[in-house]
Scaffold this motif. Structure first.
Motif, mmCIF file in Angstrom:
data_model
loop_
_atom_site.group_PDB
_atom_site.id
_atom_site.type_symbol
_atom_site.label_atom_id
_atom_site.label_comp_id
_atom_site.label_asym_id
_atom_site.label_seq_id
_atom_site.Cartn_x
_atom_site.Cartn_y
_atom_site.Cartn_z
ATOM 1 N N LEU B 5 0.888 -1.218 0.020
ATOM 2 C CA LEU B 5 0.037 -0.140 -0.046
ATOM 3 C C LEU B 5 0.903 1.298 0.087
ATOM 4 N N PRO B 14 1.776 2.773 6.419
ATOM 5 C CA PRO B 14 0.451 2.395 5.974
ATOM 6 C C PRO B 14 -0.672 2.936 6.978
ATOM 7 N N LEU B 181 -9.620 0.814 -3.045
ATOM 8 C CA LEU B 181 -9.183 0.248 -1.896
ATOM 9 C C LEU B 181 -10.369 0.267 -1.031
ATOM 10 N N PRO B 212 -6.394 -3.742 -1.920
ATOM 11 C CA PRO B 212 -5.780 -3.703 -0.550
ATOM 12 C C PRO B 212 -7.126 -3.188 0.376
ATOM 13 N N SER B 234 -3.727 -4.438 4.904
ATOM 14 C CA SER B 234 -2.705 -3.863 4.191
ATOM 15 C C SER B 234 -2.177 -2.463 4.755
#
Lengths: 361, 361
Positions: B5, B14, B181, B212, B234
């Motif tokens: 990510l 992240p 996402l 993710p 992630s």
């Protein structure tokens, strides 16, 4: 995976498995975890004695424990006949009407509709008496700290005491009362559960007490076990997940209903015992949300009110009306597998999750 | 800690931080995460433009994002004056009566009581228009997938789209709609939230989609971050935790109330927007549970109903009546610290947690 808890309890893996089935409990112990047999359903202590004797013969000498339901404050006592007088007729009518509407047949002639008495203090004490005559390695109490004299007796036998907690303040109180292990049971768990989710509750309790903490609620994979240990738990306490193991043979309709359910198909309600508990959402639980449904009664009356209904529902074999405590992890319970397989998968997935995390550093 | 990510969003850690404050958002980005500015409070797009211009000048070129509130289905439209006609008088009376009872003074003469209009589709679209004129690196939608044409426009600018989901089926739908996402937002989270807890929801969504997943709900320490990543996320999406940072200077009474609150002091209710959202439990939220309280109105009417009340409450400076979305992690929000300190602690604790786990293998 090995934590200090393993040495303390004499087990290989820090996985404690609560179950109402002696077959499942024994299989968990044989697989290197600790099976914890729920005693509440044994009205007659002699039946519990027989189940524990069977476990003594089927656990290869591996440690196992028992789970009792004993409120620290002694509730109303008496036989189910005495208590029955405290249950309003309107409540009884609603239960009968609902069972009729749901197509649940009456019990066959001559079959007893006697309630589950394990919620009564005197019966729970008889469970402790019997359990201490067996080589148990843990007594857990599902309703907080047991009374002082019970803790003392259990300790005198060299057996540690565990207690469930849904708030840090409860955990602190348990430890002050002499409890040796705290089970931090999050909102998503099956059965009696509070409002605080496992992700928030576990570190809060770990920081609040100086005894080992087991994480409960939402655990059914090695990823979730790794998450629980990342949060600071010394091990996990799993209950729901064993209900779809091959060794759990108590009720086919229940297993069918659990296998089909998703994580949204549970409800936290007072209809099972009088205290908030998470159950599988079925036509039975939904009936209690209808406009004509009465408010649930306090413990232990509510369970007595519905216990004949529970027996009728179990006998009916209809997955659409089962009455069963289970957590949100039910969404991951999608096939029937032997306990040993479940344990092996948990440990393998745990290793994979930790390896994956390790690479991120 | 680095996941894929990080490369995708061009960030060091992240950690995505949702916040209504451009000061907090900029500080999160400067600290190596990604600040995501909540746009809903900007009735006038020119004000949002000014805030984003300030961020462009105060993020050292680090990536940041914005969060809009745009239902995929276009709701009732119109100015607040038109919508006002749809609000029953009884609801308005209850609000006025409650504010009087709670000792919340009226707004000073001449001060507008105009509601938050960001819940309206047309206003949310103006937020997208303005945001795309800035070097944003993410548009997140708090109410699921944005409409197709919005996703397409955002993608044409090379900007990924994130959407919140409280169920695996919602996440699947978002990805089918083109969302890049998914934020898996658990029950314990602040603001709009479903019934499934983070521990169960995150692995469920990770397994359901091939994009993710960010874990949201219950995250305010490195242990919780490690848990989220163990579950397969992630990265993490944190909202509540920044409300007690030094950069969040919007309201002292709110910070005081948050600092004092424990993890039990929140409530999931429809009184903020018409959809279930978790708020700090205060005398204001409790008033809506009283016998004479009306049922909350549907979105967007409920927020218009209470928006003057929110302004009066904010002005009153009384911590006992604040109206503030916050998650159960509020129990861990016990001191005011700069964003950079919070980030450093998160990363250090994450490392410690993973190291501890690694030793258990």
């Amino acid at each position: 995976m090995r934590t200090s808890l393993c040495d303390e309890l004499g087990i290989e893996h820090p996985v404690l498995g609560f179950t109402p089935s002696e077959h499942v409990a024994a299989a968990i112990s044989r697989a290197g975890g600790m099976g914890v047999l729920g005693c509440v359903r044994y009205n007659d202590a002699a039946d519990l004695d027989r189940a524990l004797t069977w476990m003594d013969e089927n656990t290869d000498g591996k440690p196992y424990g028992v789970d009792i339901v004993m409120p620290a404050k002694v509730p109303a006592e008496g036989t189910s006949f005495d208590l029955d007088k405290l249950i309003p007729e309107g409540h009884k009518d609603f239960v009968q009407r609902t069972l009729l509407k749901l197509g649940v047949p009456p019990l066959p002639d001559g079959e007893s509709g006697e309630g589950v008495l394990g919620w009564l203090h005197s019966v729970a004490r008889s469970h402790v008496d019997v359990a201490l005559e067996h080589p148990i390695r843990l007594i857990a109490n599902a309703l907080g700290s047991p009374p002082d004299d019970v803790i003392k007796r259990v300790h005198d036998h060299g057996v540690p005491v565990a207690a469930l907690a849904g708030k840090a303040e409860h955990a602190r109180r348990h430890v002050a009362n002499g409890v040796d292990l705290v089970v931090a049971q999050g909102y998503e768990a099956g059965g009696h559960t509070g409002e605080i989710a496992t992700m928030v509750l576990v570190p809060e309790i770990v920081d609040a007490v100086d005894v080992p903490v087991l994480a409960a609620g939402g655990i059914g994979s090695g990823r979730q076990m790794a998450a629980a240990l990342a949060l600071g738990a010394s091990g996990v306490w799993m209950g729901s997940y064993w209900l779809t193991t091959a060794e759990y043979t108590q009720n086919d309709a229940t297993q069918q209903a659990l296998l089909a359910a998703g994580s949204s198909d549970t409800v936290r309600t007072r209809i099972y015992t009088g205290k908030p508990a998470r159950l599988l959402k079925t036509r039975w639980t939904e009936a209690w949300s209808s406009d004509d449904a009465p408010d649930p009664l306090p413990m232990p009356l509510q369970n007595l009110l519905v216990s004949e209904a529970h027996q009728r529902i179990a006998r009916s074999g209809d997955p659409a009306v089962v009455s069963m405590p289970v957590g949100q992890i039910v969404g991951r319970m999608n096939e029937v597998r032997p306990v040993a397989d479940v344990m092996a998968t948990l440990l393998r997935e745990f290793d994979e999750a930790v390896e994956r995390l390790d690479k991120l550093r």
